[in-house]
Write an enzyme that holds these catalytic residues in place. Sequence first.
Site, PDB file in Angstrom:
ATOM      1  N   SER A 230       0.822  -1.200   0.000  1.00 32.17           N
ATOM      2  CA  SER A 230       0.000   0.000   0.000  1.00 32.17           C
ATOM      3  C   SER A 230       0.865   1.263   0.000  1.00 32.17           C
ATOM      4  CB  SER A 230      -0.967  -0.056   1.180  1.00 32.17           C
ATOM      5  OG  SER A 230      -2.067   0.772   0.949  1.00 32.17           O
ATOM      6  N   ASP A 455      -9.494  -5.170  -4.565  1.00 30.73           N
ATOM      7  CA  ASP A 455      -8.863  -4.422  -3.474  1.00 30.73           C
ATOM      8  C   ASP A 455      -9.640  -3.128  -3.244  1.00 30.73           C
ATOM      9  OD1 ASP A 455      -7.215  -2.891  -1.784  1.00 30.73           O
ATOM     10  OD2 ASP A 455      -5.393  -3.797  -2.599  1.00 30.73           O
ATOM     11  N   HIS A 483      -7.255  -6.480   0.571  1.00 29.07           N
ATOM     12  CA  HIS A 483      -6.157  -5.535   0.395  1.00 29.07           C
ATOM     13  C   HIS A 483      -4.818  -6.259   0.409  1.00 29.07           C
ATOM     14  CE1 HIS A 483      -4.007  -1.871   0.343  1.00 29.07           C
ATOM     15  NE2 HIS A 483      -3.679  -1.851   1.625  1.00 29.07           N
TER      16      HIS A 483
END
Length: 514
Positions: A230, A455, A483
């Site tokens: 991320s 996601d 995610h």
Amino acid sequence: MTGPRRLAAAAVLLAVTLTGCTSGGSDETAASSPAAPATPVAQPIAWTDCDADIDQIIAGRPGAERDLAFSCGTTSVPASYDDPAGGPLDLFLVRATFAGQTDRIGSLLVNPGGPGQSATDAAVQSALTLPEDVLRRFDVVGLDPRGAGLSTPVECISDQQKDELFAVDPRTADAAALTTAFGQVDAVAAGCAEKYKEALGAFATVDSARDMDLVRESLGDEQLTFLGYSYGTTLGSTYAELFPERVRALVLDGAVDPDATAEEFAEQQAQAFEVAFDAFAANCTALLAGCPIGADPRTSVTDLLTQAGTTPVPSSRAGETRQATPGLVLNGIRSALYQPSAWPQLAQSLAAARAGDAAGILTLADTYTGRNDDGTYTNVVDANVAVTCADTEERRTADQVRTVLAEWSTQYPLFGADAALGLYTCSPWQAPRTPLPARDAAGSAPILVIGTQGDPVTPLPGAQDMAADLTSGALLTWAGNGHTAYPKTDCVTAAVNAYLIDLVVPAEGTVCPA
């Protein structure tokens, strides 16, 4: 492994965040890489044995039976790279070494996202969960980025402010309520500026990437091997832009879109969370025992939010004085949508809240925001907003945000208003800005970018853009939900292992099945 959390807009966070969390947009002012600063000197790392402390923390966790040795370390970097001699900033690290190591390659630096999440915590968890084939070749090292975790943590938002901010109903269209919400963000910005003054600009990702290169040198690695999730993909790609020749292998999993403005990214995320909620709802209603919140989960949640907006839901948890407002309910939902494994807990927590007990939904919300059982918070919120705002020149007025909020509240009924409010986060931020550079990392070794079709936090177009922008970028897609992807499935795990260990890049267009 947790990725970044997108913290509530009312809690003064731009998205992605946890997240939020993250600042994803490239500004026109950042079309080229920052000028090279004076060359600082890498400092040694002071390591100590912290096996006993960490063994106590991980006792009972899956993977705790592995034969691992943990070391904790400290080092220093320049607080300002414009003036490397002007004073140090202390950083904290954790290193995990597997007893079965053979043919060691070097260190694998990990970052779980945020910005603001602890990379040292991530290193410990990675040592318990990463494939042993990887652990046999690498030490796993977590470096808390400047301002986060134990690396000179930025702390300028009180626990009371956080409680008040997270409780706000982001869906309100009432002019007075919105004015109050904007005022809360203004107060946070003013408080942080008063405490840190010009030093508040020191938490930019560009400087964290420079820190990472000094730590690479201190670890004795000629080139960097990195696993970032991320926001960690923003950090890793920034490193590759600044130091392309020093890249050995970068895995960028759940990539934040490097091309999207803050508004574009926030809308992508709002839409993706709506899709993720529908996937949760479909999964719930398909259960043989029936969905705990009924045959129409979206309507059930909408009714709960309306109920909580009028009469906040109390909690049965001992000592709990809070009641669940719409803002806290939405944070609990968002928290569980990160991973399908949390969907059963979400269904039960929502059902209990509808029956008058918000204990479960508050637990989910607190996991998301970094709130401890005693009512204190970690500094993940402070670090998130400090990094996010240091990374961008973008600002939006309250009136501009009101307009977007009115549109998105209709288009994205659960998550649109919150995403819109987040656009105001950095508008009043009083600190020097160091916008993210455009990132093509020309001259770098191949970089592996991973995107997941379902996601909700870093939607797949971000990974596609990241791989396309990087001169040596290679895209691996997982047709799953949740995610980030590694190491959740055999296909993704095999591809990433081959890349990390042998530098074998997956074939172009590879899609791993769900």
